[in-house]
Write an enzyme that holds these catalytic residues in place. Structure first.
Site, PDB file in Angstrom:
ATOM      1  N   GLY A  74      27.585 -31.116  -9.987  1.00  0.00           N
ATOM      2  CA  GLY A  74      27.356 -30.876 -11.395  1.00  0.00           C
ATOM      3  C   GLY A  74      28.583 -30.413 -12.162  1.00  0.00           C
ATOM      4  O   GLY A  74      29.689 -30.949 -12.040  1.00  0.00           O
ATOM      5  N   GLY A  75      28.347 -29.344 -12.968  1.00  0.00           N
ATOM      6  CA  GLY A  75      29.397 -28.824 -13.819  1.00  0.00           C
ATOM      7  C   GLY A  75      30.564 -28.248 -13.057  1.00  0.00           C
ATOM      8  O   GLY A  75      31.701 -28.278 -13.537  1.00  0.00           O
ATOM      9  N   ARG A  99      16.257 -30.911 -10.426  1.00  0.00           N
ATOM     10  CA  ARG A  99      15.713 -29.822  -9.620  1.00  0.00           C
ATOM     11  C   ARG A  99      16.136 -29.946  -8.155  1.00  0.00           C
ATOM     12  O   ARG A  99      16.195 -28.945  -7.441  1.00  0.00           O
ATOM     13  CB  ARG A  99      14.186 -29.799  -9.705  1.00  0.00           C
ATOM     14  CG  ARG A  99      13.660 -29.231 -11.008  1.00  0.00           C
ATOM     15  CD  ARG A  99      12.165 -29.005 -10.969  1.00  0.00           C
ATOM     16  NE  ARG A  99      11.701 -28.316 -12.173  1.00  0.00           N
ATOM     17  CZ  ARG A  99      10.457 -27.891 -12.354  1.00  0.00           C
ATOM     18  NH1 ARG A  99       9.560 -28.093 -11.404  1.00  0.00           N
ATOM     19  NH2 ARG A  99      10.125 -27.276 -13.469  1.00  0.00           N
ATOM     20  N   LYS A 126      23.130 -16.141   6.240  1.00  0.00           N
ATOM     21  CA  LYS A 126      22.492 -16.077   7.562  1.00  0.00           C
ATOM     22  C   LYS A 126      23.466 -16.500   8.657  1.00  0.00           C
ATOM     23  O   LYS A 126      23.535 -15.870   9.716  1.00  0.00           O
ATOM     24  CB  LYS A 126      21.258 -16.985   7.588  1.00  0.00           C
ATOM     25  CG  LYS A 126      20.633 -17.114   8.982  1.00  0.00           C
ATOM     26  CD  LYS A 126      19.404 -17.979   8.979  1.00  0.00           C
ATOM     27  CE  LYS A 126      18.842 -18.114  10.399  1.00  0.00           C
ATOM     28  NZ  LYS A 126      17.558 -18.842  10.433  1.00  0.00           N
ATOM     29  N   HIS A 151      21.184  22.716 -18.121  1.00  0.00           N
ATOM     30  CA  HIS A 151      20.375  22.459 -16.929  1.00  0.00           C
ATOM     31  C   HIS A 151      19.091  21.721 -17.277  1.00  0.00           C
ATOM     32  O   HIS A 151      17.991  22.085 -16.850  1.00  0.00           O
ATOM     33  CB  HIS A 151      20.085  23.756 -16.186  1.00  0.00           C
ATOM     34  CG  HIS A 151      21.312  24.400 -15.621  1.00  0.00           C
ATOM     35  ND1 HIS A 151      22.118  23.764 -14.694  1.00  0.00           N
ATOM     36  CD2 HIS A 151      21.889  25.601 -15.853  1.00  0.00           C
ATOM     37  CE1 HIS A 151      23.134  24.553 -14.383  1.00  0.00           C
ATOM     38  NE2 HIS A 151      23.019  25.670 -15.081  1.00  0.00           N
ATOM     39  N   GLY A 198      28.820  26.271 -22.063  1.00  0.00           N
ATOM     40  CA  GLY A 198      28.870  25.266 -21.003  1.00  0.00           C
ATOM     41  C   GLY A 198      27.759  24.241 -21.087  1.00  0.00           C
ATOM     42  O   GLY A 198      27.457  23.556 -20.109  1.00  0.00           O
ATOM     43  N   GLU A 242      30.468  21.332 -22.493  1.00  0.00           N
ATOM     44  CA  GLU A 242      30.801  20.292 -21.512  1.00  0.00           C
ATOM     45  C   GLU A 242      30.876  18.911 -22.156  1.00  0.00           C
ATOM     46  O   GLU A 242      31.801  18.142 -21.906  1.00  0.00           O
ATOM     47  CB  GLU A 242      29.752  20.280 -20.392  1.00  0.00           C
ATOM     48  CG  GLU A 242      29.799  21.481 -19.458  1.00  0.00           C
ATOM     49  CD  GLU A 242      30.884  21.339 -18.400  1.00  0.00           C
ATOM     50  OE1 GLU A 242      31.557  20.287 -18.350  1.00  0.00           O
ATOM     51  OE2 GLU A 242      31.053  22.290 -17.611  1.00  0.00           O
ATOM     52  N   ASN A 283       6.242  25.735 -16.636  1.00  0.00           N
ATOM     53  CA  ASN A 283       5.460  25.982 -17.829  1.00  0.00           C
ATOM     54  C   ASN A 283       6.396  26.230 -19.007  1.00  0.00           C
ATOM     55  O   ASN A 283       7.391  26.928 -18.878  1.00  0.00           O
ATOM     56  CB  ASN A 283       4.561  27.198 -17.628  1.00  0.00           C
ATOM     57  CG  ASN A 283       3.383  26.906 -16.717  1.00  0.00           C
ATOM     58  OD1 ASN A 283       2.735  25.879 -16.846  1.00  0.00           O
ATOM     59  ND2 ASN A 283       3.113  27.823 -15.792  1.00  0.00           N
ATOM     60  N   PHE A 307      -2.574  24.021 -21.832  1.00  0.00           N
ATOM     61  CA  PHE A 307      -3.467  25.028 -22.406  1.00  0.00           C
ATOM     62  C   PHE A 307      -3.150  26.432 -21.900  1.00  0.00           C
ATOM     63  O   PHE A 307      -2.548  26.603 -20.840  1.00  0.00           O
ATOM     64  CB  PHE A 307      -4.933  24.683 -22.139  1.00  0.00           C
ATOM     65  CG  PHE A 307      -5.329  24.616 -20.676  1.00  0.00           C
ATOM     66  CD1 PHE A 307      -5.334  25.745 -19.856  1.00  0.00           C
ATOM     67  CD2 PHE A 307      -5.746  23.413 -20.120  1.00  0.00           C
ATOM     68  CE1 PHE A 307      -5.724  25.682 -18.529  1.00  0.00           C
ATOM     69  CE2 PHE A 307      -6.140  23.340 -18.784  1.00  0.00           C
ATOM     70  CZ  PHE A 307      -6.122  24.484 -17.988  1.00  0.00           C
ATOM     71  N   ASP A 329      -4.147  36.065 -22.649  1.00  0.00           N
ATOM     72  CA  ASP A 329      -2.956  36.913 -22.604  1.00  0.00           C
ATOM     73  C   ASP A 329      -1.713  36.178 -23.076  1.00  0.00           C
ATOM     74  O   ASP A 329      -0.837  36.767 -23.729  1.00  0.00           O
ATOM     75  CB  ASP A 329      -2.751  37.506 -21.209  1.00  0.00           C
ATOM     76  CG  ASP A 329      -2.679  36.444 -20.112  1.00  0.00           C
ATOM     77  OD1 ASP A 329      -2.772  35.238 -20.423  1.00  0.00           O
ATOM     78  OD2 ASP A 329      -2.545  36.830 -18.925  1.00  0.00           O
TER      79      ASP A 329
END
Length: 515
Positions: free
Chosen positions: A32-33, A61, A137, A280, A309, A332, A419, A464, A469
């Site tokens: 081909g090409g 193909r 292979k 961090h 930093g 940084e 959390n 939630f 508290d």
């Protein structure tokens, strides 16, 4: 006379390679090409159609799928049965295969197939992978080249010793199998992406994920100096990391990349001038301002100790008014869409500060975490803004200013390790409690860092409050409104506590854990 078969999509350097091989006494077969490019360069080459005696069929193909091609590649010259078959069917041994595949991940509309543009199916290469795999292979006897950057080294070795050593053939075979693996992964990804979107009650994660990664950037070190680190890019993907410009500063380390990614993604969530400071992987300062200079001053004021930093990300061009206070703080990395010349001059005077301009990051298809034997995979966490799903659960209704602060705090909180508690006022974060094993400690830490500055502002909780508290700790910090997902068995107690203290509380009904 050794024989080389050349059939490449990427024709970079192929004519020079062909000329070098001919000068060394090799004969060339091509298709081909590639054959045309070699012939146009005045280099003798035999077209594979002449080699096999069979023209290209089925709309091109089937070209190289022929026993004379694959027999020549796969033959073991030490096996008498192989030698007998080659003699019987007039098969010539092929000693070197030079092949690479047309890029399946590229826009197929730019490729022609027959009289029109190629479809994605047309772009699925068959003959190329078959030749590459066959040569790899049989690497005990055959060399295989899939990367033009390897051409010069192979020519040098052939000039020096007349043949390729076993170590070279093995290395090239490994690269060849990596090349076909990348290609197959791209095809599988196309199948997954082209399927109809799943219904609401169907799974959205595919049954298999095929990742093909290439080393894109060596890093100074990993999380710690004794660890090697590198950034890998998914083959065929585009990344803002590859197009960004680093104007100055040292090479990036693993944590520089990790934290900068976090900062850059978070700051993109804001439409108005905003600055994010990350340390961090957690934001320790976030603010929206009338201009980017004011936003930086406000963001840094959240937690100046932690900002030392850290990573600074801005969603507007950095001005001199931002650069001057920023240069006074050890930083940084600073990343922004662009820098005014005066601002860049100021920041580049800090020789260790990494100054980067970049485009916005793209959406992530998956969130991946390593576990023994594989990966944990989930959809990325999308942080939705105010919607009809958000409900006011208290007697007191939020004011417009409180809504703005709650929406701001909610976006910031979703980027904090669980959390997570965030206190904010006038769209400026004042207290961030991150990564605690209980929510009460996060609320107390955030209150300590806010030091009264969030009085009259908002509290956001990524999940939630299991008990009242945590909410009472927020009230003690002076906040007048709270935003949280809700969903606790003690929601009624928490709502009652909010009503008792006369504050507004909104349930989003969506949690944003981040680990």
């Amino acid at each position: 006379m050794p024989t080389a078969l050349l059939s490449v999509y990427d024709k970079t350097g192929v004519a020079d390679l062909a000329r070098s091989l001919v000068d060394l006494g090799w004969s060339l077969v091509s298709s081909g090409g590639t054959a045309k490019a070699i012939a146009d360069a005045g280099i003798p080459v035999t077209d594979v159609v002449e080699w096999t005696g069979v023209p290209a069929i089925l709309g091109h193909r089937v070209v190289t799928l022929h026993p004379k091609v694959h027999g020549g590649i796969l033959a073991d010259p030490t096996d008498p049965e192989h030698q007998a078959d080659m003699a019987a069917y007039d098969i010539t041994a092929i000693d070197l295969v030079v092949a690479n595949l047309y890029p399946f991940g590229a826009d197929s509309a730019s490729f022609q197939h027959g009289s029109g543009p190629a479809s994605k199916v047309d772009m699925i290469d068959i003959g190329g992978p078959a030749m590459v795999r066959a040569a790899a292979k049989n690497h005990a006897f055959v060399g295989v080249l899939v990367d033009p950057s390897d051409y010069d080294g192979v020519v040098t070795e052939l000039q020096g010793s007349g043949s390729l050593g076993a170590d070279t053939r093995r290395r090239l075979a490994r690269n060849a199998f990596a090349h076909t693996a990348e290609y197959d992964a791209a095809v599988v990804t196309w199948f997954d992406e082209s399927d109809a979107p799943p219904a609401a009650d169907e799974q959205v994660l595919p049954d298999s994920i095929h990742l093909s990664l290439e080393k894109a950037q060596p890093l100074r070190y990993g999380e710690n100096p004794h660890q090697e680190g590198a950034r890998y890019r998914q083959v065929g993907a585009t990344s803002w990391w590859d197009s960004m410009t680093q104007h100055g500063g040292k090479e990036l380390s693993y944590l520089n990349v990790f934290d900068t990614e976090a900062a850059w993604r978070l700051v993109q969530r804001f439409d108005e001038p905003a600055v994010v400071v990350v340390k961090h992987a957690n934001p320790c300062g976030v603010a929206i301002g009338d201009d980017i200079g004011a936003a930086y001053v406000a963001a840094n004021a959240c937690d100046p100790v932690s900002a030392f930093g850290g990573i600074v990300a801005a969603n507007r061009t950095v001005t001199k008014e931002m650069a001057e206070p920023l240069a006074a703080v050890f930083t940084e990395v600073v990343i922004a869409p662009d820098f005014e010349p005066d601002a860049l001059e100021i920041l580049l005077s800090k020789k260790n500060m990494r100054v980067m301009s970049a485009s916005a990051p793209s959406a992530l298809p998956f969130d991946l975490r390593p576990v023994d034997g594989g990966l944990l995979v989930q959809q990325p966490d999308v942080v939705a803004g105010r919607s009809e799903a958000w409900t006011v659960v208290t007697t007191v209704q939020p004011t417009d200013a409180q809504w703005r602060d709650m929406e701001f705090a909610w976006v910031v909180c979703a980027a904090v390790s669980s959390n997570a508690i965030v206190y904010a006022k006038d769209r400026q974060a004042f207290g961030v409690g991150a990564g605690q094993q209980n929510r009460l400690d996060s609320a107390r830490i955030a209150a300590e860092r806010a030091d009264g500055r969030a009085a009259g502002g908002a509290c956001a909780s990524d999940a939630f409050f299991p008990f009242a508290d945590g909410l009472k700790a927020a009230v003690a910090a002076g906040v007048t409104c709270v935003i949280q997902p809700g969903g606790s068995v003690r929601d009624d107690e928490v709502i009652a506590a909010a009503d008792e203290h006369g504050i507004a509380m909104v349930f989003t009904h969506q949690r944003h854990f981040r680990h």
